[in-house]
Motif scaffolding. Structure first.
Motif, short mmCIF file in Angstrom:
data_model
loop_
_atom_site.label_atom_id
_atom_site.label_comp_id
_atom_site.label_asym_id
_atom_site.label_seq_id
_atom_site.Cartn_x
_atom_site.Cartn_y
_atom_site.Cartn_z
N LEU A 84 -18.29 -48.34 -13.74
CA LEU A 84 -17.58 -47.22 -13.13
C LEU A 84 -16.13 -47.62 -12.82
O LEU A 84 -15.20 -46.83 -13.09
CB LEU A 84 -18.29 -46.77 -11.86
CG LEU A 84 -17.58 -45.68 -11.05
CD1 LEU A 84 -17.33 -44.45 -11.91
CD2 LEU A 84 -18.39 -45.31 -9.81
N GLY A 85 -15.94 -48.80 -12.28
CA GLY A 85 -14.59 -49.26 -11.98
C GLY A 85 -13.71 -49.31 -13.22
O GLY A 85 -12.53 -48.92 -13.20
N LEU A 86 -14.29 -49.80 -14.32
CA LEU A 86 -13.54 -49.89 -15.57
C LEU A 86 -13.22 -48.51 -16.13
O LEU A 86 -12.13 -48.27 -16.66
CB LEU A 86 -14.33 -50.71 -16.60
CG LEU A 86 -14.56 -52.18 -16.22
CD1 LEU A 86 -15.44 -52.86 -17.27
CD2 LEU A 86 -13.23 -52.92 -16.10
N LEU A 87 -14.17 -47.57 -15.99
CA LEU A 87 -13.93 -46.21 -16.46
C LEU A 87 -12.84 -45.53 -15.65
O LEU A 87 -12.01 -44.78 -16.19
CB LEU A 87 -15.23 -45.39 -16.39
CG LEU A 87 -16.29 -45.69 -17.45
CD1 LEU A 87 -17.60 -44.96 -17.13
CD2 LEU A 87 -15.81 -45.30 -18.84
N ILE A 88 -12.83 -45.76 -14.34
CA ILE A 88 -11.80 -45.17 -13.48
C ILE A 88 -10.42 -45.67 -13.87
O ILE A 88 -9.42 -44.93 -13.87
CB ILE A 88 -12.10 -45.47 -12.00
CG1 ILE A 88 -13.33 -44.67 -11.53
CG2 ILE A 88 -10.89 -45.14 -11.12
CD1 ILE A 88 -13.81 -45.03 -10.14
N GLN A 89 -10.33 -46.95 -14.23
CA GLN A 89 -9.04 -47.56 -14.58
C GLN A 89 -8.61 -47.29 -16.02
O GLN A 89 -7.45 -47.51 -16.37
CB GLN A 89 -9.12 -49.07 -14.37
CG GLN A 89 -9.39 -49.47 -12.93
CD GLN A 89 -9.61 -50.97 -12.77
OE1 GLN A 89 -8.69 -51.76 -12.91
NE2 GLN A 89 -10.86 -51.36 -12.51
N ALA A 90 -9.53 -46.81 -16.85
CA ALA A 90 -9.24 -46.64 -18.28
C ALA A 90 -8.19 -45.55 -18.50
O ALA A 90 -8.18 -44.52 -17.82
CB ALA A 90 -10.52 -46.28 -19.03
N GLU A 91 -7.29 -45.80 -19.44
CA GLU A 91 -6.25 -44.83 -19.81
C GLU A 91 -6.11 -44.81 -21.33
O GLU A 91 -6.33 -45.82 -22.00
CB GLU A 91 -4.90 -45.21 -19.19
CG GLU A 91 -4.86 -45.15 -17.67
CD GLU A 91 -3.48 -45.51 -17.12
OE1 GLU A 91 -2.65 -46.02 -17.91
OE2 GLU A 91 -3.24 -45.28 -15.93
N ASP A 92 -5.75 -43.63 -21.87
CA ASP A 92 -5.50 -43.56 -23.31
C ASP A 92 -4.06 -43.97 -23.59
O ASP A 92 -3.32 -44.41 -22.69
CB ASP A 92 -5.82 -42.17 -23.85
CG ASP A 92 -4.94 -41.08 -23.24
OD1 ASP A 92 -3.89 -41.41 -22.65
OD2 ASP A 92 -5.30 -39.88 -23.36
N GLU A 93 -3.63 -43.82 -24.86
CA GLU A 93 -2.30 -44.26 -25.26
C GLU A 93 -1.18 -43.55 -24.52
O GLU A 93 -0.07 -44.07 -24.37
CB GLU A 93 -2.11 -44.05 -26.78
CG GLU A 93 -3.03 -44.90 -27.64
CD GLU A 93 -4.40 -44.25 -27.83
OE1 GLU A 93 -4.67 -43.21 -27.17
OE2 GLU A 93 -5.20 -44.77 -28.61
N GLU A 94 -1.48 -42.35 -24.01
CA GLU A 94 -0.48 -41.56 -23.31
C GLU A 94 -0.56 -41.72 -21.79
O GLU A 94 0.14 -41.03 -21.05
CB GLU A 94 -0.61 -40.09 -23.69
CG GLU A 94 -0.40 -39.85 -25.19
CD GLU A 94 -0.63 -38.39 -25.55
OE1 GLU A 94 -1.04 -37.61 -24.66
OE2 GLU A 94 -0.42 -38.03 -26.73
N GLY A 95 -1.43 -42.63 -21.34
CA GLY A 95 -1.55 -42.88 -19.91
C GLY A 95 -2.46 -41.92 -19.18
O GLY A 95 -2.45 -41.89 -17.94
N ASN A 96 -3.25 -41.14 -19.89
CA ASN A 96 -4.16 -40.18 -19.25
C ASN A 96 -5.47 -40.86 -18.87
O ASN A 96 -6.04 -41.62 -19.66
CB ASN A 96 -4.45 -39.02 -20.20
CG ASN A 96 -3.20 -38.23 -20.55
OD1 ASN A 96 -2.41 -37.89 -19.66
ND2 ASN A 96 -3.00 -37.96 -21.83
N SER A 97 -5.95 -40.58 -17.67
CA SER A 97 -7.23 -41.12 -17.20
C SER A 97 -8.33 -40.09 -17.40
O SER A 97 -8.07 -38.90 -17.66
CB SER A 97 -7.14 -41.49 -15.71
OG SER A 97 -6.11 -42.42 -15.48
N LEU A 98 -9.58 -40.53 -17.26
CA LEU A 98 -10.70 -39.61 -17.35
C LEU A 98 -10.72 -38.70 -16.13
O LEU A 98 -10.43 -39.13 -15.01
CB LEU A 98 -12.02 -40.39 -17.43
CG LEU A 98 -12.25 -41.22 -18.70
CD1 LEU A 98 -13.48 -42.11 -18.52
CD2 LEU A 98 -12.45 -40.31 -19.91
#
Length: 360
Positions: free
Chosen positions: A142-156
């Motif tokens: 969950l922590g990793l998913l919260i911190q994840a961003e795509d190439e444009e800096g968008n989070s889930l």
């Protein structure tokens, strides 16, 4: 729940009898069709006996399922003892109606599953929001998913996070429980395979929890697990929506149609898997593995961009679980049980799976 060594040593052994000297209750075990029922009625769901002069504990219940959910909830959302929490209870109710007839009534399985899913997502939302408000969201899934961003800096988004966690819990619990049960069933039915598995463990002589490097050396175990997942895939298929009209085997599939890919039937392709109904781990011999002979001919976790996000977690836990069992226990099927496979929500024998374990 963790327990200290001193607390563990003070616990009593399960109730039960050992039978006659040397032979224990071996004769009754093999000849009395109500061996298990009698002892369940007398001692409860955990009891001891003696088979072939070896102390044996019989365990009946859903705790092999609790084990996988506890691990999944700990690794994915940092919750200890997750099977005993409201999230765990709602998860079980959701799974029970997941593949039932989609008519929602308050008293039927589907209606109860929808209600449980709503409560489940509410519980997950509270956990996610609390994590998002912390300075450090943690290093679990969950922590990793919260911190994840795509190439444009968008989070889930919050909704995407809830969906991904729910998917991980399902992949790491329901399907994994089915796969582990199938491993126990098929190896018990094929003692020659079990002997080769134990010989591999004895040759490697690994003490304690195997490292990743040690797991890589368990090549025959990997073959067996692959064949288990081929013959009894935890999920029989999946649905996708056609985002564009396309051709398949000479037919036009219009945009917007639902498409089901059938995992179980794909794994029975006789061109890839001759005598496909036969349990044969040699199909996956590293020198000429069947799963490399055709693209997407082996898809227990789906395939392509939408392959199961929990694939590597499931493979790792299954190998660890199997290795530890092979190192420490022997097992055999109890008599008088119906092993007909029920496929909903995931494959399992009609009577559950009754297996006697004893220490090696």
């Amino acid at each position: 729940m963790t327990i200290s060594k001193s607390e563990l040593s003070s616990l009593p052994e399960p109730p039960g009898g050992k039978g006659l000297p040397f032979i224990g209750e071996t004769i009754a075990f093999f000849t009395d069709p109500k061996f298990s029922q009698k002892r369940l009625a007398k001692y409860g769901k955990v009891y001891k006996t003696s088979i072939f002069d070896s102390s044996t504990v019989m365990m009946v219940g859903a705790e092999l399922r609790d084990y996988t959910f506890d691990i999944a909830s700990n690794l994915f959302i940092g919750t200890d003892g997750g099977s005993q929490t409201p999230i765990g209870k709602n998860f079980e109710a959701w799974c029970a109606g997941l593949f039932s007839i989609p008519i929602s009534l308050p008293w039927n399985r589907f209606g109860k599953a929808l209600k449980a899913r709503k409560q489940l997502l509410k519980g997950l939302e509270k956990i996610i929001i609390k994590r998002q408000q912390q300075g450090n969201p943690g290093e679990d899934a969950l922590g990793l998913l919260i911190q994840a961003e795509d190439e444009e800096g968008n989070s889930l988004t919050l909704e995407e996070l809830k969906d991904q966690v729910l998917l991980l819990l399902f992949a790491g619990h329901e399907t994994l429980t089915s796969a582990i049960a199938s491993f126990c069933l098929l190896t018990a039915q094929h003692p020659e395979v079990l002997d080769k598995l134990r010989a591999e463990q004895d040759r490697l002589d690994i003490k304690g929890t195997p490292s990743l490097e040690a797991l890589k050396q368990m090549t025959y175990l990997e073959q067996v697990i692959k064949e288990v997942m081929r013959l009894i895939p935890p999920v029989g298929g999946g649905f996708r929506s056609a985002i564009e009209t396309f051709e398949f085997k000479g037919y036009r599939i219009p945009k917007g149609w639902m498409v089901q890919y059938q995992i179980a039937q794909t794994h029975k392709d006789e061109e890839i898997y001759p005598e496909s109904d036969r349990f044969d781990p040699e199909r996956f011999n590293p020198e000429n593995p069947a799963d490399k002979q055709a693209s997407f001919g082996y898809i227990p976790f789906g395939g392509g961009l939408r392959e199961c996000i929990g694939k590597e977690f499931a493979r790792l836990e299954m190998r660890l679980f199997a290795a530890k069992m092979l190192q420490n226990y022997v097992w055999e099927l109890l008599p008088d049980q119906n092993l007909e496979l029920i496929t909903v929500p995931t494959p399992h024998p009609r009577d559950g799976l009754k297996i006697a374990f004893r220490e090696r």
